[in-house]
Design a protein around this motif. Structure first.
Motif, short mmCIF file in Angstrom:
data_model
loop_
_atom_site.label_atom_id
_atom_site.label_comp_id
_atom_site.label_asym_id
_atom_site.label_seq_id
_atom_site.Cartn_x
_atom_site.Cartn_y
_atom_site.Cartn_z
N VAL A 128 0.86 -1.18 0.00
CA VAL A 128 0.00 0.00 0.00
C VAL A 128 0.90 1.23 0.00
O VAL A 128 1.81 1.36 0.82
CB VAL A 128 -0.93 0.00 1.23
N THR A 129 0.65 2.12 -0.96
CA THR A 129 1.43 3.35 -1.09
C THR A 129 0.48 4.53 -1.25
O THR A 129 -0.74 4.37 -1.16
CB THR A 129 2.36 3.30 -2.32
N ASP A 130 1.03 5.68 -1.58
CA ASP A 130 0.18 6.85 -1.82
C ASP A 130 -0.65 6.69 -3.09
O ASP A 130 -1.56 7.47 -3.34
CB ASP A 130 1.01 8.13 -1.88
N LYS A 131 -0.37 5.65 -3.90
CA LYS A 131 -1.18 5.36 -5.08
C LYS A 131 -2.44 4.57 -4.73
O LYS A 131 -3.23 4.26 -5.62
CB LYS A 131 -0.36 4.58 -6.11
N ASN A 132 -2.60 4.23 -3.46
CA ASN A 132 -3.73 3.42 -2.99
C ASN A 132 -4.45 4.09 -1.82
O ASN A 132 -4.53 3.52 -0.74
CB ASN A 132 -3.26 2.03 -2.56
N PRO A 133 -4.98 5.31 -2.01
CA PRO A 133 -5.57 6.02 -0.88
C PRO A 133 -6.75 5.30 -0.22
O PRO A 133 -6.90 5.36 1.00
CB PRO A 133 -6.00 7.37 -1.46
N ALA A 134 -7.56 4.59 -0.98
CA ALA A 134 -8.68 3.88 -0.35
C ALA A 134 -8.17 2.75 0.54
O ALA A 134 -8.73 2.51 1.61
CB ALA A 134 -9.64 3.35 -1.41
N SER A 135 -7.12 2.06 0.10
CA SER A 135 -6.53 1.01 0.94
C SER A 135 -5.98 1.61 2.23
O SER A 135 -6.14 1.04 3.31
CB SER A 135 -5.43 0.27 0.18
N GLN A 136 -5.34 2.76 2.12
CA GLN A 136 -4.84 3.45 3.31
C GLN A 136 -5.99 3.81 4.24
O GLN A 136 -5.91 3.57 5.45
CB GLN A 136 -4.07 4.71 2.92
N ARG A 137 -7.04 4.37 3.67
CA ARG A 137 -8.20 4.80 4.47
C ARG A 137 -8.85 3.63 5.20
O ARG A 137 -9.26 3.75 6.36
CB ARG A 137 -9.22 5.49 3.54
N LEU A 138 -8.92 2.48 4.53
CA LEU A 138 -9.57 1.31 5.11
C LEU A 138 -8.63 0.45 5.96
O LEU A 138 -9.06 -0.53 6.56
CB LEU A 138 -10.19 0.45 4.01
N GLY A 139 -7.35 0.79 5.99
CA GLY A 139 -6.39 0.01 6.76
C GLY A 139 -6.09 -1.34 6.13
O GLY A 139 -5.71 -2.29 6.82
N VAL A 140 -6.24 -1.44 4.82
CA VAL A 140 -6.00 -2.69 4.10
C VAL A 140 -4.50 -2.94 4.04
O VAL A 140 -3.73 -2.03 3.72
CB VAL A 140 -6.59 -2.58 2.67
N THR A 141 -4.10 -4.16 4.33
CA THR A 141 -2.68 -4.52 4.23
C THR A 141 -2.46 -5.77 3.38
O THR A 141 -1.40 -5.92 2.80
CB THR A 141 -2.07 -4.75 5.62
N ALA A 142 -3.43 -6.67 3.30
CA ALA A 142 -3.27 -7.91 2.54
C ALA A 142 -3.17 -7.61 1.05
O ALA A 142 -3.86 -6.73 0.53
CB ALA A 142 -4.42 -8.86 2.83
N HIS A 143 -2.32 -8.35 0.37
CA HIS A 143 -2.02 -8.15 -1.05
C HIS A 143 -3.28 -8.06 -1.91
O HIS A 143 -3.53 -7.05 -2.57
CB HIS A 143 -1.11 -9.27 -1.55
N CYS A 144 -4.07 -9.12 -1.97
CA CYS A 144 -5.23 -9.14 -2.86
C CYS A 144 -6.27 -8.10 -2.45
O CYS A 144 -6.91 -7.51 -3.32
CB CYS A 144 -5.86 -10.53 -2.91
N ASP A 145 -6.41 -7.85 -1.17
CA ASP A 145 -7.35 -6.82 -0.73
C ASP A 145 -6.93 -5.46 -1.26
O ASP A 145 -7.78 -4.65 -1.65
CB ASP A 145 -7.44 -6.79 0.81
N ASN A 146 -5.65 -5.18 -1.29
CA ASN A 146 -5.15 -3.92 -1.84
C ASN A 146 -5.47 -3.82 -3.33
O ASN A 146 -5.90 -2.77 -3.82
CB ASN A 146 -3.65 -3.80 -1.59
N MET A 147 -5.28 -4.92 -4.08
CA MET A 147 -5.60 -4.93 -5.51
C MET A 147 -7.09 -4.65 -5.71
O MET A 147 -7.48 -3.85 -6.57
CB MET A 147 -5.29 -6.30 -6.16
N ILE A 148 -7.93 -5.30 -4.91
CA ILE A 148 -9.38 -5.19 -5.03
C ILE A 148 -9.85 -3.78 -4.72
O ILE A 148 -10.60 -3.16 -5.50
CB ILE A 148 -10.06 -6.22 -4.09
N VAL A 149 -9.44 -3.25 -3.60
CA VAL A 149 -9.87 -1.91 -3.18
C VAL A 149 -9.39 -0.85 -4.16
O VAL A 149 -10.14 0.04 -4.55
CB VAL A 149 -9.41 -1.62 -1.73
N THR A 150 -8.15 -0.97 -4.60
CA THR A 150 -7.62 0.00 -5.56
C THR A 150 -8.33 -0.12 -6.91
O THR A 150 -8.62 0.89 -7.55
CB THR A 150 -6.10 -0.18 -5.72
N ALA A 151 -8.61 -1.34 -7.34
CA ALA A 151 -9.34 -1.54 -8.59
C ALA A 151 -10.69 -0.84 -8.55
O ALA A 151 -11.10 -0.18 -9.51
CB ALA A 151 -9.51 -3.03 -8.88
N VAL A 152 -11.39 -0.95 -7.44
CA VAL A 152 -12.69 -0.28 -7.29
C VAL A 152 -12.52 1.23 -7.34
O VAL A 152 -13.26 1.94 -8.02
CB VAL A 152 -13.40 -0.72 -5.99
#
Length: 168
Positions: A128-152
């Protein structure tokens, strides 16, 4: 927006944004493609129940093989295809448009993660980086969850841009 991830009839209706909804779908056992499409079905005028079964084989880089495109990208491509349909034989304008929009979605995903192929993403383990603000906001850390949240997140932005007159 009110959504109820999962299929249980005794579930409480919960209010959440699409990124959180996709994260929840994945935690409940839906694959990456299904999680993205289920959370974004309303953008295409569909229900999760209509789109979830269509993507059962698309998770994990196609059938869990990790050999093909990330399922989160596939789920987004389905939603884009429903939003911007190429559904009349010979309609070259519609075909060019959905190809253009889908290529842009793929480009944005690649820009965020450096890969679009499931196995390559798993090996690279982009965090999770600054390219994934929704993942940061949701506290996502798992690989696939980051892909999913960022894709949305990318999908929502692209659809909004297209509906407002075209992406950059």
């Amino acid at each position: 927006k009110k959504r109820t991830p999962g299929s249980g009839t005794d579930r409480e209706e919960i209010t959440m944004d699409r990124c959180a909804m996709a994260y929840q779908y994945h935690k409940e056992g839906w694959n990456c493609a299904q999680s993205v499409a289920g959370a974004c079905a309303d953008l295409a005028g569909r229900t999760p129940e209509e789109v979830l079964p269509l993507l059962g084989g698309f998770g994990g880089g196609l059938g869990g093989s990790h050999e093909e495109v990330c399922g989160a990208v596939s789920g987004g491509a389905l939603i884009l295809s429903l939003c911007f349909p190429f559904d009349k034989q010979g309609d070259q304008e519609a075909k060019r448009n959905i190809y253009r929009v889908t290529k842009e979605y793929r480009r944005r995903f690649f820009e965020a993660f450096g890969h679009t192929r499931c196995g390559d993403l798993l090996r690279a383990k982009p965090g999770v980086t600054d390219k994934n603000p929704a993942s940061q906001r949701l506290g996502v850390t798992a690989h696939c969850d980051n892909m999913i949240v960022t894709a949305v997140e990318l999908l929502e932005a692209l659809i909004q841009e297209e509906r407002e007159g075209g992406a950059a």
